[in-house]
Every structure is written in structure tokens, then in C-alpha cells.
Scaffold this motif. Structure first.
Motif, PDB file in Angstrom:
ATOM      1  N   GLU A 122      66.737 -23.121   4.345  1.00  0.00           N
ATOM      2  CA  GLU A 122      66.237 -22.526   3.097  1.00  0.00           C
ATOM      3  C   GLU A 122      64.736 -22.288   3.179  1.00  0.00           C
ATOM      4  N   GLN A 123      64.018 -23.248   3.767  1.00  0.00           N
ATOM      5  CA  GLN A 123      62.571 -23.091   3.902  1.00  0.00           C
ATOM      6  C   GLN A 123      62.239 -21.932   4.835  1.00  0.00           C
ATOM      7  N   LEU A 124      63.020 -21.750   5.884  1.00  0.00           N
ATOM      8  CA  LEU A 124      62.814 -20.623   6.791  1.00  0.00           C
ATOM      9  C   LEU A 124      63.037 -19.305   6.051  1.00  0.00           C
ATOM     10  N   ASP A 125      64.072 -19.253   5.232  1.00  0.00           N
ATOM     11  CA  ASP A 125      64.344 -18.041   4.451  1.00  0.00           C
ATOM     12  C   ASP A 125      63.185 -17.747   3.492  1.00  0.00           C
ATOM     13  N   LEU A 126      62.677 -18.788   2.841  1.00  0.00           N
ATOM     14  CA  LEU A 126      61.535 -18.594   1.930  1.00  0.00           C
ATOM     15  C   LEU A 126      60.285 -18.155   2.699  1.00  0.00           C
ATOM     16  N   ALA A 127      60.080 -18.710   3.869  1.00  0.00           N
ATOM     17  CA  ALA A 127      58.908 -18.329   4.682  1.00  0.00           C
ATOM     18  C   ALA A 127      59.013 -16.871   5.114  1.00  0.00           C
ATOM     19  N   ARG A 128      60.222 -16.423   5.479  1.00  0.00           N
ATOM     20  CA  ARG A 128      60.406 -15.001   5.842  1.00  0.00           C
ATOM     21  C   ARG A 128      60.099 -14.096   4.662  1.00  0.00           C
ATOM     22  N   ARG A 129      60.586 -14.480   3.474  1.00  0.00           N
ATOM     23  CA  ARG A 129      60.286 -13.675   2.281  1.00  0.00           C
ATOM     24  C   ARG A 129      58.800 -13.687   1.978  1.00  0.00           C
ATOM     25  N   GLY A 130      58.158 -14.851   2.220  1.00  0.00           N
ATOM     26  CA  GLY A 130      56.708 -14.946   2.003  1.00  0.00           C
ATOM     27  C   GLY A 130      55.941 -14.015   2.921  1.00  0.00           C
ATOM     28  N   VAL A 131      56.369 -13.917   4.182  1.00  0.00           N
ATOM     29  CA  VAL A 131      55.714 -13.003   5.127  1.00  0.00           C
ATOM     30  C   VAL A 131      55.908 -11.563   4.667  1.00  0.00           C
ATOM     31  N   ASP A 132      57.129 -11.208   4.277  1.00  0.00           N
ATOM     32  CA  ASP A 132      57.390  -9.836   3.816  1.00  0.00           C
ATOM     33  C   ASP A 132      56.542  -9.497   2.594  1.00  0.00           C
ATOM     34  N   LEU A 133      56.497 -10.402   1.634  1.00  0.00           N
ATOM     35  CA  LEU A 133      55.736 -10.154   0.408  1.00  0.00           C
ATOM     36  C   LEU A 133      54.237 -10.058   0.691  1.00  0.00           C
ATOM     37  N   SER A 134      53.692 -10.987   1.484  1.00  0.00           N
ATOM     38  CA  SER A 134      52.247 -10.939   1.761  1.00  0.00           C
ATOM     39  C   SER A 134      51.890  -9.713   2.593  1.00  0.00           C
ATOM     40  N   ASP A 135      52.823  -9.239   3.434  1.00  0.00           N
ATOM     41  CA  ASP A 135      52.580  -8.017   4.204  1.00  0.00           C
ATOM     42  C   ASP A 135      52.518  -6.813   3.268  1.00  0.00           C
ATOM     43  N   LYS A 136      53.430  -6.744   2.298  1.00  0.00           N
ATOM     44  CA  LYS A 136      53.416  -5.636   1.331  1.00  0.00           C
ATOM     45  C   LYS A 136      52.139  -5.653   0.500  1.00  0.00           C
ATOM     46  N   ILE A 137      51.717  -6.840   0.076  1.00  0.00           N
ATOM     47  CA  ILE A 137      50.486  -6.952  -0.726  1.00  0.00           C
ATOM     48  C   ILE A 137      49.277  -6.560   0.129  1.00  0.00           C
ATOM     49  N   ARG A 138      49.253  -6.980   1.383  1.00  0.00           N
ATOM     50  CA  ARG A 138      48.156  -6.625   2.299  1.00  0.00           C
ATOM     51  C   ARG A 138      48.093  -5.109   2.502  1.00  0.00           C
ATOM     52  N   GLU A 139      49.273  -4.477   2.702  1.00  0.00           N
ATOM     53  CA  GLU A 139      49.305  -3.021   2.873  1.00  0.00           C
ATOM     54  C   GLU A 139      48.821  -2.301   1.610  1.00  0.00           C
ATOM     55  N   ALA A 140      49.234  -2.812   0.450  1.00  0.00           N
ATOM     56  CA  ALA A 140      48.798  -2.193  -0.813  1.00  0.00           C
ATOM     57  C   ALA A 140      47.281  -2.327  -0.978  1.00  0.00           C
ATOM     58  N   GLU A 141      46.751  -3.497  -0.631  1.00  0.00           N
ATOM     59  CA  GLU A 141      45.294  -3.707  -0.743  1.00  0.00           C
ATOM     60  C   GLU A 141      44.548  -2.824   0.260  1.00  0.00           C
ATOM     61  N   ASP A 142      45.142  -2.628   1.445  1.00  0.00           N
ATOM     62  CA  ASP A 142      44.538  -1.757   2.457  1.00  0.00           C
ATOM     63  C   ASP A 142      44.477  -0.315   1.930  1.00  0.00           C
ATOM     64  N   GLN A 143      45.560   0.145   1.298  1.00  0.00           N
ATOM     65  CA  GLN A 143      45.573   1.501   0.727  1.00  0.00           C
ATOM     66  C   GLN A 143      44.555   1.612  -0.401  1.00  0.00           C
ATOM     67  N   ARG A 144      44.447   0.563  -1.220  1.00  0.00           N
ATOM     68  CA  ARG A 144      43.437   0.562  -2.306  1.00  0.00           C
ATOM     69  C   ARG A 144      42.032   0.663  -1.727  1.00  0.00           C
ATOM     70  N   PHE A 145      41.794  -0.086  -0.649  1.00  0.00           N
ATOM     71  CA  PHE A 145      40.477  -0.082  -0.025  1.00  0.00           C
ATOM     72  C   PHE A 145      40.160   1.296   0.559  1.00  0.00           C
TER      73      PHE A 145
END
Length: 199
Positions: A122-145
């Protein structure tokens, strides 16, 4: 749960502690049978044959002598034999109690290891979702920048969060492998099969 039952069953068959206890119980039963035999009367039949060589020294024996005899003995020290039987029976009860304790201990160990393994998945599944979410947020912030709406500090914070989420994913993989090895050890598998963690 069927999986837990099957893992506990495997542990009860494979673990060396229980096999050693079974050997002790069998040895105790043999000791008990021997002690009970010593408690019983004994009847022995004996047949002897003698063949003299050379000159006959004994006049009362022929050259070829055959003798037969029956011997009956009754143990006089029955209390001692009874005490020995009682001591062996007490040890047998102690070994049975030890067996029950070992079975309960192994069952608890398998259940704990299985629960740890499930939580690690379960923790591995949550960590994978965390990576996906933080990657999307990073990409959005990169586009904003890039569009001029964001600043460099916010982009660096998002990249740092993405990096930390990837580290958390690595830790989750390590935790899953550790929990799997502990589960294999609890079950008593001698050579764990290799595990492949898919991404």
C-alpha cells in the motif's frame, strides 16, 4: 483469509523448530515404551550350544552339548519404574505444550509479516501516486514559469518536492522487498524465489 491460512500452513510444515520438536516428541514416546517395558515381567528363553575341542576335560559333558533354559523375572523396584514412566509422561506433556507455543508463535509471526507486506504494498502504491502527482505539479509550475506567471523559487520548490517523492518511492520499494524477505523467512522457505517489482 485463504492466503493467510495457506502461509501459516506452509510455515507449520517447513519451519525447523517444529520439525525438531516432532523429533523430540517421537523420542519421548520411544523412551516411554522402553520404560513401560521395564515395568512389565520378563520371560526369556535361552538355548546354548557348546562344542568341545581336544581332549574332554569335563566328564559330565559330552563332546557336543546343547542346553535350553527359561528365565522369568519380575521387576522388584516397581516404584522406580513407575517414577521413570511418570517423569517421561511429564516430559511428553511439556513437549506438547512447547509444540503449541511454537505453533502459536509461528502463526503470529506469519500474520505480522503478512500484514507488514500488505502495508508495504500500500505504501508503494501511495509513493507511486505521490511521484505522479508531484510530477504533474512540477510540470504545471514549469509551464507557469515559462509563461511568466510564476517565479523561479516556486519552480525549484516543486522540483525539490518531485525529487523527494522519488526518494520516497525508492524507500517504499526497499520496504516492500524487506517485508517480502521477512515473510519468506516467517514461512520458512529455504531459497526465496526472485521478486520483480513492476513500475
Amino acid at each position: 483469509d485463504h492466503e493467510e491460512y495457506e502461509l501459516v500452513r506452509q510455515a507449520l510444515v517447513r519451519r525447523p523448530e517444529l520439525r525438531a520438536n516432532s523429533i523430540e516428541i517421537r523420542r519421548n514416546l520411544l523412551d516411554l515404551r522402553g520404560a513401560e517395558n521395564n515395568f512389565k515381567p520378563r520371560l526369556d528363553l535361552r538355548i546354548e550350544s557348546a562344542n568341545q575341542l581336544g581332549d574332554s576335560r569335563f566328564k559330565d559333558r559330552s563332546e557336543n552339548d546343547l542346553r535350553a533354559g527359561i528365565e522369568f523375572s519380575m521387576p522388584l523396584w516397581r516404584r522406580e519404574a513407575r517414577g521413570q514412566i511418570l517423569a517421561i509422561e511429564a516430559k511428553g506433556k511439556q513437549l506438547q505444550a512447547k509444540r503449541q507455543f511454537l505453533q502459536d508463535k509461528l502463526k503470529a509471526s506469519v500474520q505480522r509479516s503478512l500484514n507488514d507486506h500488505i502495508r508495504a504494498k500500500e505504501q508503494l502504491d501511495l509513493a507511486r501516486r505521490g511521484v505522479d502527482l508531484s510530477d504533474k505539479i512540477r510540470e504545471a509550475e514549469d509551464q507557469r514559469f515559462r509563461s511568466g506567471a510564476g517565479d523561479l523559487l516556486d519552480l525549484q520548490i516543486r522540483e525539490q518536492q518531485f525529487f523527494e517523492s522519488e526518494l520516497a518511492l525508492i524507500d517504499a520499494h526497499a520496504l516492500l522487498l524487506k517485508s517480502w524477505v521477512e515473510l519468506e523467512a516467517a514461512i520458512g522457505r529455504p531459497y526465496p524465489r526472485p521478486i520483480v517489482v513492476s513500475q
